[in-house]
Enzyme design. Structure first.
Site, PDB file in Angstrom:
ATOM      1  N   LYS A 155       0.831  -1.216   0.000  1.00 44.82           N
ATOM      2  CA  LYS A 155       0.000   0.000   0.000  1.00 44.82           C
ATOM      3  C   LYS A 155       0.867   1.269   0.000  1.00 44.82           C
ATOM      4  CE  LYS A 155      -2.267  -1.718   3.640  1.00 44.82           C
ATOM      5  NZ  LYS A 155      -1.855  -3.121   3.592  1.00 44.82           N
ATOM      6  N   ILE A 156       1.871   1.305   0.895  1.00 44.49           N
ATOM      7  CA  ILE A 156       2.695   2.521   0.992  1.00 44.49           C
ATOM      8  C   ILE A 156       3.645   2.619  -0.210  1.00 44.49           C
ATOM      9  CG2 ILE A 156       4.391   3.765   2.403  1.00 44.49           C
ATOM     10  CD1 ILE A 156       3.104   2.398   4.883  1.00 44.49           C
ATOM     11  N   THR A 231      11.368   4.599   5.644  1.00 41.30           N
ATOM     12  CA  THR A 231      10.229   4.942   6.527  1.00 41.30           C
ATOM     13  C   THR A 231       9.558   3.652   6.996  1.00 41.30           C
ATOM     14  OG1 THR A 231       8.779   5.106   4.611  1.00 41.30           O
ATOM     15  CG2 THR A 231       9.688   7.185   5.444  1.00 41.30           C
ATOM     16  N   SER A 232      10.246   2.509   6.817  1.00 33.89           N
ATOM     17  CA  SER A 232       9.575   1.240   7.100  1.00 33.89           C
ATOM     18  C   SER A 232       9.918   0.712   8.498  1.00 33.89           C
ATOM     19  CB  SER A 232       9.908   0.229   6.010  1.00 33.89           C
ATOM     20  OG  SER A 232       8.936  -0.772   6.019  1.00 33.89           O
ATOM     21  N   ARG A 233      11.052   0.077   8.655  1.00 36.25           N
ATOM     22  CA  ARG A 233      11.513  -0.356   9.977  1.00 36.25           C
ATOM     23  C   ARG A 233      13.032  -0.241  10.017  1.00 36.25           C
ATOM     24  NH1 ARG A 233       7.223   0.551  11.447  1.00 36.25           N
ATOM     25  NH2 ARG A 233       5.678  -0.764  12.468  1.00 36.25           N
ATOM     26  N   ASP A 257      13.222   7.813   8.785  1.00 39.99           N
ATOM     27  CA  ASP A 257      12.159   8.033   9.770  1.00 39.99           C
ATOM     28  C   ASP A 257      12.235   6.949  10.839  1.00 39.99           C
ATOM     29  OD1 ASP A 257       9.870   9.445  10.730  1.00 39.99           O
ATOM     30  OD2 ASP A 257       8.598   7.795  10.031  1.00 39.99           O
ATOM     31  N   GLU A 262      15.972   2.723  17.835  1.00 42.84           N
ATOM     32  CA  GLU A 262      15.195   3.955  18.030  1.00 42.84           C
ATOM     33  C   GLU A 262      14.284   3.863  19.264  1.00 42.84           C
ATOM     34  OE1 GLU A 262      12.782   4.027  14.406  1.00 42.84           O
ATOM     35  OE2 GLU A 262      11.085   3.200  15.494  1.00 42.84           O
ATOM     36  N   HIS A 294      10.044   8.519  13.646  1.00 47.10           N
ATOM     37  CA  HIS A 294       8.902   7.645  13.366  1.00 47.10           C
ATOM     38  C   HIS A 294       7.595   8.450  13.285  1.00 47.10           C
ATOM     39  CE1 HIS A 294       7.986   3.127  13.652  1.00 47.10           C
ATOM     40  NE2 HIS A 294       6.990   3.725  13.030  1.00 47.10           N
ATOM     41  N   GLN A 295       7.610   9.461  12.411  1.00 51.28           N
ATOM     42  CA  GLN A 295       6.435  10.325  12.314  1.00 51.28           C
ATOM     43  C   GLN A 295       5.711  10.176  10.985  1.00 51.28           C
ATOM     44  OE1 GLN A 295       8.774  14.281  12.387  1.00 51.28           O
ATOM     45  NE2 GLN A 295       7.194  14.722  10.871  1.00 51.28           N
ATOM     46  N   PHE A 297       3.433   8.329  10.037  1.00 49.19           N
ATOM     47  CA  PHE A 297       1.970   8.158  10.152  1.00 49.19           C
ATOM     48  C   PHE A 297       1.264   9.439  10.577  1.00 49.19           C
ATOM     49  CE2 PHE A 297       1.210   8.542  14.690  1.00 49.19           C
ATOM     50  CZ  PHE A 297       2.503   8.553  15.163  1.00 49.19           C
TER      51      PHE A 297
HETATM   52  P1  NAI Z   1       1.867  -3.859   2.867  1.00 45.77           P
HETATM   53  O1  NAI Z   1       1.665  -5.140   3.577  1.00 45.77           O
HETATM   54  O2  NAI Z   1       0.723  -3.243   2.118  1.00 45.77           O
HETATM   55  O3  NAI Z   1       3.096  -3.974   1.843  1.00 45.77           O
HETATM   56  C1  NAI Z   1       4.310  -4.593   2.141  1.00 45.77           C
HETATM   57  C2  NAI Z   1       4.874  -5.114   0.828  1.00 45.77           C
HETATM   58  O4  NAI Z   1       6.192  -5.626   1.094  1.00 45.77           O
HETATM   59  C3  NAI Z   1       4.050  -6.250   0.204  1.00 45.77           C
HETATM   60  O5  NAI Z   1       3.790  -5.977  -1.161  1.00 45.77           O
HETATM   61  C4  NAI Z   1       4.943  -7.466   0.385  1.00 45.77           C
HETATM   62  O6  NAI Z   1       4.798  -8.436  -0.668  1.00 45.77           O
HETATM   63  C5  NAI Z   1       6.328  -6.831   0.337  1.00 45.77           C
HETATM   64  N1  NAI Z   1       7.369  -7.683   0.910  1.00 45.77           N
HETATM   65  C6  NAI Z   1       7.270  -8.567   1.938  1.00 45.77           C
HETATM   66  N2  NAI Z   1       8.452  -9.181   2.127  1.00 45.77           N
HETATM   67  C7  NAI Z   1       9.302  -8.683   1.195  1.00 45.77           C
HETATM   68  C8  NAI Z   1      10.653  -8.941   0.866  1.00 45.77           C
HETATM   69  N3  NAI Z   1      11.367  -9.866   1.519  1.00 45.77           N
HETATM   70  N4  NAI Z   1      11.208  -8.262  -0.163  1.00 45.77           N
HETATM   71  C9  NAI Z   1      10.473  -7.366  -0.865  1.00 45.77           C
HETATM   72  N5  NAI Z   1       9.185  -7.085  -0.604  1.00 45.77           N
HETATM   73  C10 NAI Z   1       8.607  -7.732   0.415  1.00 45.77           C
HETATM   74  O7  NAI Z   1       2.414  -2.851   3.999  1.00 45.77           O
HETATM   75  P2  NAI Z   1       2.345  -1.259   3.988  1.00 45.77           P
HETATM   76  O8  NAI Z   1       1.072  -0.824   4.634  1.00 45.77           O
HETATM   77  O9  NAI Z   1       2.698  -0.763   2.647  1.00 45.77           O
HETATM   78  O10 NAI Z   1       3.510  -0.919   5.038  1.00 45.77           O
HETATM   79  C11 NAI Z   1       4.878  -1.159   4.732  1.00 45.77           C
HETATM   80  C12 NAI Z   1       5.709  -0.933   5.981  1.00 45.77           C
HETATM   81  O11 NAI Z   1       5.659   0.461   6.348  1.00 45.77           O
HETATM   82  C13 NAI Z   1       5.198  -1.634   7.255  1.00 45.77           C
HETATM   83  O12 NAI Z   1       5.690  -2.965   7.302  1.00 45.77           O
HETATM   84  C14 NAI Z   1       5.759  -0.791   8.356  1.00 45.77           C
HETATM   85  O13 NAI Z   1       6.991  -1.332   8.724  1.00 45.77           O
HETATM   86  C15 NAI Z   1       5.982   0.573   7.719  1.00 45.77           C
HETATM   87  N6  NAI Z   1       5.162   1.637   8.320  1.00 45.77           N
HETATM   88  C16 NAI Z   1       5.798   2.748   8.795  1.00 45.77           C
HETATM   89  C17 NAI Z   1       5.086   3.794   9.357  1.00 45.77           C
HETATM   90  C18 NAI Z   1       5.765   5.035   9.865  1.00 45.77           C
HETATM   91  O14 NAI Z   1       5.135   5.816  10.598  1.00 45.77           O
HETATM   92  N7  NAI Z   1       7.002   5.290   9.485  1.00 45.77           N
HETATM   93  C19 NAI Z   1       3.613   3.713   9.495  1.00 45.77           C
HETATM   94  C20 NAI Z   1       3.035   2.527   8.905  1.00 45.77           C
HETATM   95  C21 NAI Z   1       3.790   1.520   8.361  1.00 45.77           C
END
Ligand code: NAI
Length: 328
Positions: A155-156, A231-233, A257, A262, A294-295, A297
């Site tokens: 999604k992101i 911005t992921s982890r 982020d 952290e 981590h902002q 969101f």
């Molecule tokens: P999502 O589940 O919609 O998308 C994750 C994508 O990563 C999927 O298409 C999946 O197939 C792919 N993926 C899984 N394992 C993989 C790998 N080994 N190699 C390549 N691609 C792989 O998740 P969404 O909602 O897009 O969120 C992504 C990440 O964003 C979350 O896991 C979270 O860590 C982070 N996040 C950060 C926030 C922030 O405030 N900075 C807020 C919300 C989420």
């Protein structure tokens, strides 16, 4: 349904209080303190507790919650790696979360970090405030016509891909599952993404496979002057290797982020502390690194969506029909 909120920040309270009138049967008490072995007992008499990403809901805490009669743990976030799910199952406690609230919020923050490091906005802001109107050291590169590499096209990642396409970038992507309705996205291997991208943005979850996916080997495959955004982890990137790469002048800029270690800092005001965590301090010492806490969101729209879904989760649980896709 009585809910006790832990680790409440002013923006949480404001957004929840705005939507509360729509949920007459739900009452909420807000605590600033986070859940811990000392504060878990405050949940006595509540049906549910509500926690956030940094709350450590370990096996002992879950057991205490069960003893206190708490039936539901509401996560006001997507991730649930901070809750001992096994223990919750064992004690019959339901765990519910907010799987997706505003992918655009996080993608726009990733883009903001990319723009800021590329055009040295962090330096320009300070310079001009000090009456230094010199432009020396502020040269960036056009993103237009360059290549964005998106790792994780969920999604992101998809929202980020659309934004990059919108500013005239070619978009390539790597994901385990190659499926998107975005015709402008070209799927490539991870190595090809590293070698072709001018901007690399990480949007895949942290798993045992993605832990330290950006290490020195990966960094060496990247183009010189690449911009890296996470911005992921935090643990997707090996911080030690990132520091090596920065010292080798690999990066035009790095926008983070999220970063390893952290947890002690996140959402806390530590301005009077001496940071013992050397990784944060070392990363902050580089002029081409921008760190936010981590902002990604943190937009009104995302907070509203989080509040509504959390209260919908509580309501559905109370009515005996918990929303299946939000259950962990
Ligand atoms: P999502 O589940 O919609 O998308 C994750 C994508 O990563 C999927 O298409 C999946 O197939 C792919 N993926 C899984 N394992 C993989 C790998 N080994 N190699 C390549 N691609 C792989 O998740 P969404 O909602 O897009 O969120 C992504 C990440 O964003 C979350 O896991 C979270 O860590 C982070 N996040 C950060 C926030 C922030 O405030 N900075 C807020 C919300 C989420």
């Amino acid at each position: 349904m009585k809910i006790l909120f832990y680790d409440t920040k002013p923006y949480d309270r404001e957004s929840f209080e705005r939507v509360m009138p729509e949920y007459e049967d739900v009452t909420v008490d807000f605590l600033k303190t986070d859940i811990s072995h000392r504060t878990v007992y405050l949940a006595k008499g509540y049906d549910a507790v509500c926690v956030f990403v940094a709350s450590d809901v370990n096996e002992k805490i879950v057991r205490s919650l069960a003893e206190l009669g708490v039936k539901l743990i509401l996560l006001r976030c997507a991730g649930y790696n901070n809750v001992c799910i096994e223990a919750a199952k064992q004690h019959g406690i339901t765990v519910m979360r907010v799987p997706g609230y505003s992918p655009e919020a996080v993608a726009e923050h990733a883009l903001a970090l990319a723009f800021a490091v590329n055009r040295h906005i962090h330096k320009a802001y300070i310079k001009v405030r000090e009456n230094n109107f010199s432009l020396v050291g502020l040269t960036g590169n056009n993103f237009h016509g360059k290549t964005a590499g998106i790792i994780g096209m969920g999604k992101i990642g998809a929202a980020m891909a659309k934004s990059c396409h919108g500013i005239g970038m070619k978009v390539i992507a790597y994901d385990l599952h190659e499926s998107t309705d975005l015709s402008f996205v070209e799927y490539v291997s991870l190595n090809e993404l590293f070698s072709r991208s001018d901007l690399i943005s990480l949007h895949c979850p942290l798993t045992k496979d993605t832990y330290h996916m950006i290490d020195i080997e990966a960094i060496n495959k990247m183009k010189d002057n690449v911009i890296l955004v996470n911005t992921s982890r935090g643990a997707l990137i090996s911080s030690e290797d990132l520091i090596k790469g920065i010292r080798q002048h690999k990066f035009a800029g790095v926008g983070l982020d999220v970063y390893e270690e952290e947890d002690e800092n996140v959402f806390e005001n530590r301005e009077d502390d001496i940071l013992e965590n050397s990784i944060t301090a070392r990363l902050l010492s580089f002029p081409n690194v921008i760190i936010t806490s981590h902002q990604g969101f943190l937009t009104e729209e995302a907070l509203e969506a989080i509040s509504k879904t959390t209260l919908e989760n509580a309501k559905s649980f109370k009515e005996g029909t918990p929303i299946k896709e939000n259950m962990v």
